[in-house]
Write an enzyme that holds these catalytic residues in place. Structure first.
Site, PDB file in Angstrom:
ATOM      1  N   TYR A   1      73.278  53.100  70.772  1.00  0.00           N
ATOM      2  CA  TYR A   1      72.906  52.080  69.780  1.00  0.00           C
ATOM      3  C   TYR A   1      72.017  51.027  70.437  1.00  0.00           C
ATOM      4  O   TYR A   1      70.939  50.701  69.938  1.00  0.00           O
ATOM      5  CB  TYR A   1      74.144  51.424  69.165  1.00  0.00           C
ATOM      6  CG  TYR A   1      73.771  50.291  68.239  1.00  0.00           C
ATOM      7  CD1 TYR A   1      73.134  50.559  67.022  1.00  0.00           C
ATOM      8  CD2 TYR A   1      73.984  48.958  68.594  1.00  0.00           C
ATOM      9  CE1 TYR A   1      72.742  49.519  66.188  1.00  0.00           C
ATOM     10  CE2 TYR A   1      73.597  47.914  67.757  1.00  0.00           C
ATOM     11  CZ  TYR A   1      72.977  48.212  66.547  1.00  0.00           C
ATOM     12  OH  TYR A   1      72.568  47.180  65.729  1.00  0.00           O
TER      13      TYR A   1
ATOM     14  N   GLY B   1      72.791  38.654  66.884  1.00  0.00           N
ATOM     15  CA  GLY B   1      74.066  38.976  67.516  1.00  0.00           C
ATOM     16  C   GLY B   1      75.084  39.269  66.437  1.00  0.00           C
ATOM     17  O   GLY B   1      74.759  39.873  65.407  1.00  0.00           O
ATOM     18  N   LEU B   2      76.302  38.788  66.643  1.00  0.00           N
ATOM     19  CA  LEU B   2      77.422  39.165  65.769  1.00  0.00           C
ATOM     20  C   LEU B   2      77.278  38.612  64.348  1.00  0.00           C
ATOM     21  O   LEU B   2      77.247  37.403  64.143  1.00  0.00           O
ATOM     22  CB  LEU B   2      78.728  38.639  66.391  1.00  0.00           C
ATOM     23  CG  LEU B   2      80.007  39.136  65.743  1.00  0.00           C
ATOM     24  CD1 LEU B   2      80.208  40.625  66.008  1.00  0.00           C
ATOM     25  CD2 LEU B   2      81.208  38.333  66.263  1.00  0.00           C
TER      26      LEU B   2
HETATM   27  P1  NDP Z   1      75.140  47.367  56.849  1.00  0.00           P
HETATM   28  O1  NDP Z   1      75.959  48.544  57.250  1.00  0.00           O
HETATM   29  O2  NDP Z   1      75.769  46.340  55.975  1.00  0.00           O
HETATM   30  O3  NDP Z   1      73.782  47.863  56.156  1.00  0.00           O
HETATM   31  C1  NDP Z   1      73.069  48.970  56.628  1.00  0.00           C
HETATM   32  C2  NDP Z   1      72.045  49.383  55.581  1.00  0.00           C
HETATM   33  O4  NDP Z   1      71.262  50.449  56.126  1.00  0.00           O
HETATM   34  C3  NDP Z   1      72.685  49.896  54.305  1.00  0.00           C
HETATM   35  O5  NDP Z   1      71.987  49.361  53.199  1.00  0.00           O
HETATM   36  C4  NDP Z   1      72.484  51.395  54.375  1.00  0.00           C
HETATM   37  O6  NDP Z   1      72.280  51.919  53.058  1.00  0.00           O
HETATM   38  C5  NDP Z   1      71.177  51.489  55.174  1.00  0.00           C
HETATM   39  N1  NDP Z   1      71.006  52.771  55.832  1.00  0.00           N
HETATM   40  C6  NDP Z   1      71.750  53.307  56.835  1.00  0.00           C
HETATM   41  N2  NDP Z   1      71.301  54.537  57.131  1.00  0.00           N
HETATM   42  C7  NDP Z   1      70.250  54.788  56.295  1.00  0.00           C
HETATM   43  C8  NDP Z   1      69.386  55.890  56.105  1.00  0.00           C
HETATM   44  N3  NDP Z   1      69.509  56.995  56.843  1.00  0.00           N
HETATM   45  N4  NDP Z   1      68.413  55.810  55.166  1.00  0.00           N
HETATM   46  C9  NDP Z   1      68.291  54.684  54.417  1.00  0.00           C
HETATM   47  N5  NDP Z   1      69.082  53.622  54.544  1.00  0.00           N
HETATM   48  C10 NDP Z   1      70.054  53.675  55.470  1.00  0.00           C
HETATM   49  O7  NDP Z   1      74.659  46.719  58.223  1.00  0.00           O
HETATM   50  P2  NDP Z   1      73.776  45.417  58.568  1.00  0.00           P
HETATM   51  O8  NDP Z   1      73.254  44.755  57.374  1.00  0.00           O
HETATM   52  O9  NDP Z   1      74.571  44.652  59.546  1.00  0.00           O
HETATM   53  O10 NDP Z   1      72.616  46.110  59.397  1.00  0.00           O
HETATM   54  C11 NDP Z   1      71.248  46.053  59.033  1.00  0.00           C
HETATM   55  C12 NDP Z   1      70.422  46.203  60.299  1.00  0.00           C
HETATM   56  O11 NDP Z   1      70.673  45.111  61.163  1.00  0.00           O
HETATM   57  C13 NDP Z   1      70.721  47.462  61.108  1.00  0.00           C
HETATM   58  O12 NDP Z   1      69.507  47.962  61.602  1.00  0.00           O
HETATM   59  C14 NDP Z   1      71.610  46.948  62.238  1.00  0.00           C
HETATM   60  O13 NDP Z   1      71.505  47.751  63.381  1.00  0.00           O
HETATM   61  C15 NDP Z   1      70.999  45.578  62.460  1.00  0.00           C
HETATM   62  N6  NDP Z   1      71.847  44.592  63.109  1.00  0.00           N
HETATM   63  C16 NDP Z   1      73.103  44.290  62.663  1.00  0.00           C
HETATM   64  C17 NDP Z   1      73.862  43.320  63.292  1.00  0.00           C
HETATM   65  C18 NDP Z   1      75.247  42.959  62.868  1.00  0.00           C
HETATM   66  O14 NDP Z   1      75.994  42.373  63.669  1.00  0.00           O
HETATM   67  N7  NDP Z   1      75.667  43.250  61.651  1.00  0.00           N
HETATM   68  C19 NDP Z   1      73.320  42.560  64.430  1.00  0.00           C
HETATM   69  C20 NDP Z   1      72.000  42.988  64.839  1.00  0.00           C
HETATM   70  C21 NDP Z   1      71.298  43.942  64.192  1.00  0.00           C
HETATM   71  P3  NDP Z   1      72.797  53.332  52.507  1.00  0.00           P
HETATM   72  O15 NDP Z   1      74.079  53.644  53.217  1.00  0.00           O
HETATM   73  O16 NDP Z   1      72.958  53.098  51.039  1.00  0.00           O
HETATM   74  O17 NDP Z   1      71.682  54.266  52.806  1.00  0.00           O
HETATM   75  C1  8X3 Z   2      74.728  44.537  66.309  1.00  0.00           C
HETATM   76  C2  8X3 Z   2      75.157  43.492  67.301  1.00  0.00           C
HETATM   77  O1  8X3 Z   2      76.545  43.125  69.404  1.00  0.00           O
HETATM   78  O2  8X3 Z   2      77.593  44.284  67.538  1.00  0.00           O
HETATM   79  O3  8X3 Z   2      73.445  44.953  66.601  1.00  0.00           O
HETATM   80  O4  8X3 Z   2      75.929  45.407  68.898  1.00  0.00           O
HETATM   81  S1  8X3 Z   2      76.348  44.115  68.318  1.00  0.00           S
END
Ligand code: NDP
Ligand code: 8X3
Length: 251
Positions: free
Chosen positions: A150, A181-182
């Site tokens: 990841y 971050g988180l």
């Molecule tokens: P969520 O799980 O709440 O949202 C993820 C979204 O991505 C969903 O809408 C899902 O929609 C979509 N998704 C996943 N796989 C696919 C696919 N193959 N095709 C199309 N859509 C897809 O997570 P977050 O909002 O937290 O995450 C959003 C982004 O932010 C990610 O890239 C994550 O890595 C990043 N991030 C998150 C952090 C956190 O702490 N939460 C911190 C830093 C970065 P569906 O399943 O309907 O396709």
């Molecule tokens: C998501 C943030 O620290 O949970 O990208 O990996 S962490």
């Protein structure tokens, strides 16, 4: 924002859904992409702004290109692409991890992001206008146990955003790596494959940021005057900081 077309991948939960709501509030026209059609439809009904939904898996290269090509006016002239679709699967050490999980993370976080970018960019270049915001992560900068693939996919995203800046110089197109971050979203529930108790424990009393905070940052980054490019923006909750480097000592 009311003359802007904003394309959000992963719009059905977390940052993506919160961003859709933030841009809708500002009157933007939206293209929302994800796999869960029921959620896309619910969001489309909720938002009081023009919304076109794309029921597409970003790992499906043809579907991504066809989806972008099929956009009717006024959705076809994309001003802002938010490459947000992504996920983590598992927290096992490299030596113990499931290689299928790696394939999904690489295909989604790296290849899916590249497909969406490559499909949307030619229009932006032709119009000499646009902004691509990529959701990187602190996990792409700071290694933690079990973060392995990841974190590596997010290191790719963080750096690819800078590469975009290099290639797009003089084209009038902005690119940003937003590295949170988180944050409390469905992220951990997905990482732990539906184990909601384990997911909830990640956020318990943690001060994790809500998705709306990240949506506000995305909105701010893209609302700045065109002459300003935020290259990278790393953001954490105040309650999060750095761990010391680990040392293994032999007895
Ligand atoms: P969520 O799980 O709440 O949202 C993820 C979204 O991505 C969903 O809408 C899902 O929609 C979509 N998704 C996943 N796989 C696919 C696919 N193959 N095709 C199309 N859509 C897809 O997570 P977050 O909002 O937290 O995450 C959003 C982004 O932010 C990610 O890239 C994550 O890595 C990043 N991030 C998150 C952090 C956190 O702490 N939460 C911190 C830093 C970065 P569906 O399943 O309907 O396709
Ligand atoms: C998501 C943030 O620290 O949970 O990208 O990996 S962490």
């Amino acid at each position: 924002m009311n003359d802007q077309v904003v394309f959000i991948t992963g719009a059905t939960s977390g940052f993506g859904a919160a961003s859709a709501r933030r841009y809708a509030k500002a009157g933007a026209t939206l293209v929302l992409l994800a796999r869960r059609m029921d959620r896309l439809t619910t969001l489309q009904e909720e938002l009081e702004t023009p919304v076109h939904v794309l029921n597409v898996d970003v790992r499906d290269r043809d579907a991504v290109y066809d989806g972008v090509r099929s956009l009717p006016a006024p959705f076809d002239e994309i001003d802002v692409l938010i490459n947000n679709a992504g996920l983590a699967l598992g927290l096992d050490k490299v030596q113990d991890a499931d290689i299928e999980d790696w394939e999904v993370m690489i295909d989604t976080n790296i290849k899916g992001l590249l497909y969406a970018t490559h499909a949307v960019l030619p229009g932006m270049v032709a119009r000499r206008h646009g902004h691509i915001v990529n959701l990187g992560s602190v996990a792409g900068t700071y290694a933690y146990p079990g973060g392995n693939i990841y974190g590596a996919t997010k290191a790719f995203v963080n750096f690819f955003s800078l590469q975009l800046r290099a290639d797009l110089l003089g084209k009038g197109i902005r690119a940003t790596s937003l590295e949170p971050g988180l944050c409390e979203t469905d992220f951990s529930e997905t990482r732990f494959k539906g184990d909601s108790e384990r997911a909830a424990a990640v956020y318990e009393n943690s001060g994790a940021l809500p998705a709306e905070d990240i949506a506000e940052l995305i909105f701010w980054i893209t609302s700045l005057p065109n002459r300003i490019n935020i290259n990278r923006l790393e953001v954490m909750p105040l309650t999060q900081s750095f761990a010391p480097l680990s040392i293994h000592r032999e007895d």
